[in-house]
Scaffold this active site. Structure first.
Site, PDB file in Angstrom:
ATOM      1  CD  GLU A  89      17.739   3.389  21.091  1.00  0.00           C
ATOM      2  OE1 GLU A  89      17.213   4.560  20.563  1.00  0.00           O
ATOM      3  OE2 GLU A  89      18.693   3.336  21.650  1.00  0.00           O
ATOM      4  CB  CYS A 333      30.585   1.848  21.363  1.00  0.00           C
ATOM      5  SG  CYS A 333      31.030   1.190  23.128  1.00  0.00           S
TER       6      CYS A 333
END
Length: 348
Positions: A89, A333
Site C-alpha cells: 500500500e 499511521c
C-alpha cells in the site's frame, strides 16, 4: 530481467558504453522515464531503433499494478500488486500545495510493534529498489492528470526502512538526483523504529535527508512493551545515535510519539520526555493512535492530548500534533494492511 528503475544513471552509462553507445544516451533515457513518464522504450523517439529494441530486450520497465484506489478528502490509498502477486500500500496526501507520498519498503514488517497493523502481517519480503521507485511512478502518473508533481516523500509506509537498507538508500539517491525525481533532501523523510547501527551508517551516507524516530514512549519499560526491538536498542543508545545523525547532517531529528490512552499519555510521561529531549536538536510529532481492532488500546482523550502537548511546549520542546489524514480509509499511521488482507481474501 533487470528493471531499469533499479539503476542509477552512471550504471546505465556503463552498460551503454559496453554497447558502443555514447554516455549521454543515459541522460536521454532517464529524461523519458522520470520527466516524461514514458516506460516503453519504443516510444523514446530520440533514440535509434536499434537501441530502443536493445533496451526492450535487456530491461524490464514494469511498475506495480494498481488494484484499487480509495480516497478520503485529501488522502488517497493505492493498493498495488507486484510482479510476484504480493500486495503493498502507498499513500498520497495532498495538502497546502504539497503532494506527499508515503512509500512502503517491505511486504509486511518484521518489527512487530504492538499497536501497528502492518506488523500483524509479519515479514513477507523486502522490496527491490525498482518496487520502491515504482510506487512513485504510479502516483506521479496519477498527479499528471492534474498537472501536479510529487513534492515530498516519506518512508513511513509498510515495513522498516533500515531493515531493507541497500534498496532504500539506492531509492533515495534516485529520488534526490536531478536526473531522477529531483526532490531535495529536506523534502525526504525516513522513519525508523531505531536500528542503531544503521542510523550511524545512514549518517555517513551524506544524503542529509530528514530522520524520524518512532519513539512512542519515554522510558524503556513502557517502550519494550509495545516495541520488542527496544530490548536490543534501548532508548538511551537510540537517542545517542539520533543526535549523532543530527550533528553530522545539520538536521534536527523528529521523534514520533503515538499517544495511547492511559499507557503513554500521562503527565509524568510528558515530563519524562522533556527530560530526554530538552536542549537537543529535536522535534516531537504527537500522533493520536489510530484504532486497530486486534489491540486492546484506545486513543487518548483530546484533553489529555492537548495537556501532553502543552507540557512539552511550555518546557521549550518543539512539538506539533499530527492531524491523522486518511484514518477513515485506514491510511493513517499504523493502519497499512487492511486493503492488503482484503485483497488476499482474509478477514479484516
Amino acid at each position: 530481467m533487470n528493471n531499469i528503475l533499479s539503476f542509477e544513471i552512471n550504471e546505465i552509462r556503463n552498460i551503454l558504453q559496453g554497447w558502443g553507445e555514447p554516455s549521454y544516451r543515459a541522460d536521454q533515457i532517464f529524461d523519458w522515464i522520470y520527466k516524461k513518464l514514458v516506460l516503453n522504450p519504443l516510444d523514446m523517439t530520440n533514440l535509434s531503433k536499434t537501441l530502443r529494441q536493445k533496451l526492450l530486450e535487456y530491461f524490464s520497465f514494469q511498475i506495480p499494478k494498481v488494484v484499487r484506489i480509495t480516497g478520503d478528502g485529501n488522502t488517497k490509498k493505492y493498493l498495488l500488486e507486484l510482479e510476484d502477486g504480493e500486495n503493498i500500500e502507498t499513500v498520497l496526501i495532498s495538502h497546502k500545495n504539497r503532494n506527499t507520498v508515503c512509500v512502503s519498503v517491505q511486504v509486511g514488517c518484521p518489527i512487530g510493534c504492538k499497536f501497528c497493523a502492518t506488523g500483524l502481517i509479519g515479514l513477507k519480503r523486502n522490496l527491490e529498489t525498482h518496487e520502491i521507485i515504482g510506487q512513485l511512478m504510479v502516483i506521479q502518473e496519477d498527479l499528471e492528470k492534474k498537472e501536479e508533481k510529487i513534492s515530498n516523500v516519506v518512508y513511513m509506509g509498510m515495513g522498516e526502512p533500515l531493515a531493507n537498507y541497500d534498496n532504500v538508500i539506492k531509492s533515495i539517491r534516485i529520488i534526490k538526483e536531478e536526473w531522477g525525481f529531483n526532490i531535495g533532501s529536506k523534502h525526504i523523510t525516513l522513519s525508523t523504529i531505531g536500528i542503531i547501527p544503521k542510523i550511524y551508517q545512514l549518517a555517513e551516507e551524506n544524503l542529509k535527508i530528514r530522520l524520524a524516530i518512532s519513539l512512542h514512549a519515554s522510558n524503556n519499560e513502557l517502550r519494550s512493551k509495545i516495541i520488542p526491538i527496544n530490548k536490543e536498542y534501548p532508548i538511551e543508545e537510540l537517542l545517542e545515535s539520533a543526535f549523532y545523525y543530527a550533528e553530522k547532517t545539520g538536521r534536527r531529528v523528529t521523534f514520533e510519539y503515538v499517544l495511547i490512552k492511559n499507557f503513554n499519555d500521562r503527565r509524568e510521561d510528558a515530563k519524562e520526555l522533556v527530560r530526554l529531549l530538552k536542549g537537543k536538536p529535536a522535534h516531537v510529532n504527537l500522533i493520536p493512535w489510530n484504532k486497530v481492532r486486534e489491540y486492546p488500546w484506545e486513543t487518548s482523550d483530546l484533553k489529555d492530548i492537548f495537556r501532553f502537548k502543552e507540557i512539552l511546549a511550555n518546557s521549550g520542546i518543539n512539538v506539533t500534533l499530527r492531524i491523522s489524514y486518511g484514518s477513515k480509509i485506514k491510511a493513517g499511521c499504523g493502519q497499512l494492511r487492511a486493503l492488503y488482507l482484503k485483497n488476499k481474501g482474509e478477514t479484516i
